[in-house]
Design a protein around this motif. Structure first.
Motif, PDB file in Angstrom:
ATOM      1  N   UNK A 126      37.886  42.789  35.787  1.00 40.78           N
ATOM      2  CA  UNK A 126      37.653  41.956  34.601  1.00 40.78           C
ATOM      3  C   UNK A 126      36.172  41.645  34.425  1.00 40.78           C
ATOM      4  N   UNK A 127      35.496  41.321  35.525  1.00 37.03           N
ATOM      5  CA  UNK A 127      34.068  41.008  35.447  1.00 37.03           C
ATOM      6  C   UNK A 127      33.263  42.216  34.970  1.00 37.03           C
ATOM      7  N   UNK A 128      33.617  43.390  35.455  1.00 37.18           N
ATOM      8  CA  UNK A 128      32.900  44.603  35.057  1.00 37.18           C
ATOM      9  C   UNK A 128      33.203  44.994  33.612  1.00 37.18           C
ATOM     10  N   UNK A 129      34.448  44.806  33.196  1.00 40.55           N
ATOM     11  CA  UNK A 129      34.807  45.129  31.814  1.00 40.55           C
ATOM     12  C   UNK A 129      34.079  44.220  30.828  1.00 40.55           C
ATOM     13  N   UNK A 130      33.996  42.943  31.155  1.00 42.94           N
ATOM     14  CA  UNK A 130      33.278  42.018  30.266  1.00 42.94           C
ATOM     15  C   UNK A 130      31.775  42.298  30.263  1.00 42.94           C
ATOM     16  N   UNK A 131      31.296  42.950  31.327  1.00 42.68           N
ATOM     17  CA  UNK A 131      29.878  43.323  31.392  1.00 42.68           C
ATOM     18  C   UNK A 131      29.600  44.651  30.700  1.00 42.68           C
ATOM     19  N   UNK A 141      46.422  39.653  53.664  1.00 42.77           N
ATOM     20  CA  UNK A 141      45.204  39.855  52.884  1.00 42.77           C
ATOM     21  C   UNK A 141      45.531  40.224  51.446  1.00 42.77           C
ATOM     22  N   UNK A 142      46.688  40.864  51.237  1.00 40.41           N
ATOM     23  CA  UNK A 142      47.060  41.336  49.896  1.00 40.41           C
ATOM     24  C   UNK A 142      47.122  40.191  48.887  1.00 40.41           C
ATOM     25  N   UNK A 143      47.408  38.981  49.348  1.00 44.25           N
ATOM     26  CA  UNK A 143      47.452  37.833  48.440  1.00 44.25           C
ATOM     27  C   UNK A 143      46.063  37.509  47.878  1.00 44.25           C
ATOM     28  N   UNK A 144      45.037  37.986  48.568  1.00 48.42           N
ATOM     29  CA  UNK A 144      43.680  37.799  48.074  1.00 48.42           C
ATOM     30  C   UNK A 144      43.082  39.047  47.482  1.00 48.42           C
ATOM     31  N   UNK A 145      43.435  40.221  48.039  1.00 48.84           N
ATOM     32  CA  UNK A 145      42.866  41.478  47.538  1.00 48.84           C
ATOM     33  C   UNK A 145      43.470  41.885  46.196  1.00 48.84           C
ATOM     34  N   UNK A 146      44.689  41.446  45.900  1.00 46.64           N
ATOM     35  CA  UNK A 146      45.289  41.752  44.595  1.00 46.64           C
ATOM     36  C   UNK A 146      44.508  41.073  43.462  1.00 46.64           C
ATOM     37  N   UNK A 147      44.308  39.740  43.512  1.00 48.33           N
ATOM     38  CA  UNK A 147      43.465  39.122  42.480  1.00 48.33           C
ATOM     39  C   UNK A 147      42.003  39.556  42.578  1.00 48.33           C
ATOM     40  N   UNK A 148      41.557  39.990  43.772  1.00 41.96           N
ATOM     41  CA  UNK A 148      40.190  40.505  43.903  1.00 41.96           C
ATOM     42  C   UNK A 148      40.005  41.727  43.013  1.00 41.96           C
ATOM     43  N   UNK A 149      40.995  42.625  43.038  1.00 42.54           N
ATOM     44  CA  UNK A 149      40.920  43.802  42.180  1.00 42.54           C
ATOM     45  C   UNK A 149      40.881  43.432  40.708  1.00 42.54           C
ATOM     46  N   UNK A 150      41.717  42.469  40.319  1.00 43.00           N
ATOM     47  CA  UNK A 150      41.715  42.015  38.933  1.00 43.00           C
ATOM     48  C   UNK A 150      40.415  41.341  38.561  1.00 43.00           C
ATOM     49  N   UNK A 161      40.593  39.452  28.783  1.00 44.17           N
ATOM     50  CA  UNK A 161      40.185  40.826  28.494  1.00 44.17           C
ATOM     51  C   UNK A 161      40.576  41.259  27.084  1.00 44.17           C
ATOM     52  N   UNK A 162      40.959  40.306  26.254  1.00 43.45           N
ATOM     53  CA  UNK A 162      41.348  40.621  24.890  1.00 43.45           C
ATOM     54  C   UNK A 162      40.160  41.175  24.116  1.00 43.45           C
ATOM     55  N   UNK A 163      40.429  42.151  23.288  1.00 36.60           N
ATOM     56  CA  UNK A 163      39.421  42.815  22.455  1.00 36.60           C
ATOM     57  C   UNK A 163      38.478  43.711  23.258  1.00 36.60           C
ATOM     58  N   UNK A 164      38.774  43.927  24.530  1.00 33.78           N
ATOM     59  CA  UNK A 164      37.958  44.817  25.345  1.00 33.78           C
ATOM     60  C   UNK A 164      38.700  46.123  25.612  1.00 33.78           C
ATOM     61  N   UNK A 165      37.950  47.207  25.766  1.00 28.46           N
ATOM     62  CA  UNK A 165      38.567  48.482  26.122  1.00 28.46           C
ATOM     63  C   UNK A 165      39.088  48.425  27.548  1.00 28.46           C
ATOM     64  N   UNK A 166      40.304  48.930  27.768  1.00 21.84           N
ATOM     65  CA  UNK A 166      40.901  48.995  29.097  1.00 21.84           C
ATOM     66  C   UNK A 166      41.316  50.436  29.375  1.00 21.84           C
ATOM     67  N   UNK A 167      41.837  50.663  30.568  1.00 26.45           N
ATOM     68  CA  UNK A 167      42.305  51.992  30.939  1.00 26.45           C
ATOM     69  C   UNK A 167      43.423  52.465  30.019  1.00 26.45           C
ATOM     70  N   UNK A 222      32.708  50.994  32.028  1.00 26.49           N
ATOM     71  CA  UNK A 222      33.866  51.825  31.718  1.00 26.49           C
ATOM     72  C   UNK A 222      35.071  51.376  32.551  1.00 26.49           C
ATOM     73  N   UNK A 223      36.282  51.356  31.978  1.00 27.15           N
ATOM     74  CA  UNK A 223      37.461  50.897  32.732  1.00 27.15           C
ATOM     75  C   UNK A 223      37.729  51.689  34.003  1.00 27.15           C
ATOM     76  N   UNK A 224      37.504  53.001  33.973  1.00 26.63           N
ATOM     77  CA  UNK A 224      37.733  53.809  35.177  1.00 26.63           C
ATOM     78  C   UNK A 224      36.751  53.412  36.273  1.00 26.63           C
ATOM     79  N   UNK A 225      35.484  53.220  35.893  1.00 21.54           N
ATOM     80  CA  UNK A 225      34.487  52.754  36.860  1.00 21.54           C
ATOM     81  C   UNK A 225      34.873  51.397  37.428  1.00 21.54           C
ATOM     82  N   UNK A 226      35.365  50.512  36.562  1.00 27.84           N
ATOM     83  CA  UNK A 226      35.777  49.174  37.005  1.00 27.84           C
ATOM     84  C   UNK A 226      36.903  49.253  38.029  1.00 27.84           C
TER      85      UNK A 226
END
Length: 293
Positions: A47-52, A34-43, A111-117, A55-59
Motif C-alpha cells: 500500500x505504501x509503495x502504491x501510494x508512492x 510471525x504470520x500474524x505480523x508478516x501478513x499485514x506487513x505485506x499489505x 488504495x481507492x483510485x490507485x492502479x493495482x495488480x 508499479x503493483x508488481x514491484x510493490x
C-alpha cells in the motif's frame, strides 16, 4: 454466481498465505506466529509503495522481500538466540505491529483510485473475474515453484529438518540454516498474500493480520482431511482447495445470517473440529474393523 466467484477469488488469494503456513506447520513442524505480523506487513509495504506511485508488481515483490526479512528475524531469534519457536514468532509479531504503523504512517491506508495488480492488465473482464484470474495464475506459479524447490537437494533438507532434526544433522546438514530458509520462504508467501488481499480489498489495515494463523491452519487441516496428503504435490493442492472450501463455508454461514462478530468464534470451532477429524476417523475405522470380526 455473485457469491461463488468472489468467494473462490478470495480463497485463491488467501491460499498463498495458507501455503506459507503449511511450510512451517507441516514441513518444518513449527507453529510460527510471525504470520500474524508478516501478513499485514505485506499489505502495508504494498500500500505504501502504491501510494508512492510504484508499479503493483514491484510493490508485491518488495512486500515479499519484507516478509522474508521478518522470517529471517524469527529464525535468528530461534536458532541463534535459542528462543523457543513459538515465543520467537510472538516477539516478531509484536514488533511488526509497530513496523507496519511506521510503514503506513497511520492505521489504515486506502488504495481507492490507485492502479493495482487487478487493474493494470488490459483484459476486458469485470473486477471479480479479474481477481479470480490473477489469483489463479499467482497460485499456479507459487505451487509450481514450491513443488520444484522442495524436490531439490536443499528443499529435501528442509523437509528432513522438520521430520527429524537429529538425523539430518548427523548427515552434515546445518539445521539452523534450513530452519531460517523455511521461515524465510513461509513469511515471504504470507506477505505476498497480504499484498494481494490489501489490493483486492482496496485498503491496508494494521489489524488485518488478526486471526491469520487460525485461518491458515483451518485451510491446511480442512484440505488435508477432505483431499488427502498422498504426496507433496497433493498436499499443495489440498491446501489451496482447503482455503477455497473455508471461504465457501464462511460465505454460507454469513448468508444464513450469522453475525460477522461471531466469525472468529466460528473459525475457532471449525479448526477444532478439523483437527479432531483424524481422531474421529481413526476411531470409526477401528469400530468398523471390530464389527467386521
Amino acid at each position: 454466481m455473485d457469491l461463488i466467484i468472489p468467494t473462490i477469488s478470495q480463497g485463491l488469494l488467501w491460499s498463498v498465505m495458507s501455503i506459507g503456513v503449511y511450510l512451517t506447520f507441516r514441513v518444518l513442524d513449527i507453529a510460527d506466529l510471525t504470520v500474524e505480523g508478516s501478513f499485514p506487513l505485506g499489505g502495508a509495504v504494498a500500500a505504501a509503495l502504491l501510494t508512492a506511485g510504484y508499479n503493483p508488481i514491484t510493490a508485491i515483490l518488495i512486500a515479499c522481500v519484507a516478509g522474508m526479512l521478518s522470517g529471517v528475524v524469527t529464525g535468528f531469534l530461534h536458532t541463534k538466540l535459542k528462543i523457543p519457536a513459538l515465543l520467537a514468532g510472538i516477539l516478531s509479531m509484536i514488533a511488526l505491529y509497530s513496523v507496519n504503523l511506521r510503514i503506513m504512517g497511520k492505521a489504515n491506508l486506502s488504495l481507492l483510485q490507485l492502479d493495482t495488480i487487478f487493474t493494470i492488465f488490459p483484459i476486458p473482464l469485470d473486477n471479480q473475474m479479474m481477481v479470480l484470474l490473477v489469483g489463479f495464475v499467482i497460485v499456479l506459479v507459487v505451487g509450481i515453484i514450491n513443488y520444484w524447490f522442495f524436490g531439490t537437494e536443499i528443499g529435501a533438507a528442509i523437509r528432513a529438518t522438520g521430520f527429524n532434526q537429529h538425523m539430518i544433522r548427523a548427515n552434515g546438514v546445518n539445521t539452523n540454516t534450513t530452519i531460517i530458509l523455511g521461515l524465510l520462504m513461509s513469511n515471504g508467501l504470507v506477505a505476498v498474500s497480504g499484498a494481494l488481499v490489501a489490493q483486492s480489498n482496496g485498503f491496508a489495515d494494521v489489524g488485518m493480520g488478526v486471526g491469520t494463523i487460525v485461518i491458515g491452519l483451518a485451510s491446511v487441516i480442512i484440505g488435508e482431511v477432505l483431499f488427502g496428503t498422498k504426496s507433496f504435490r497433493n498436499c499443495l493442492i489440498s491446501v489451496v482447495l482447503g482455503s477455497i472450501v473455508y471461504r465457501i463455508v464462511i460465505a454460507i454461514v454469513l448468508q444464513i445470517g450469522m453475525p460477522p462478530n461471531d466469525l472468529k468464534l466460528f473459525t475457532a470451532v471449525l479448526v477444532t473440529l478439523a483437527l479432531s477429524m483424524p481422531l474421529f476417523k481413526a476411531k470409526l475405522n477401528d469400530k468398523r474393523r471390530r464389527m467386521a470380526r
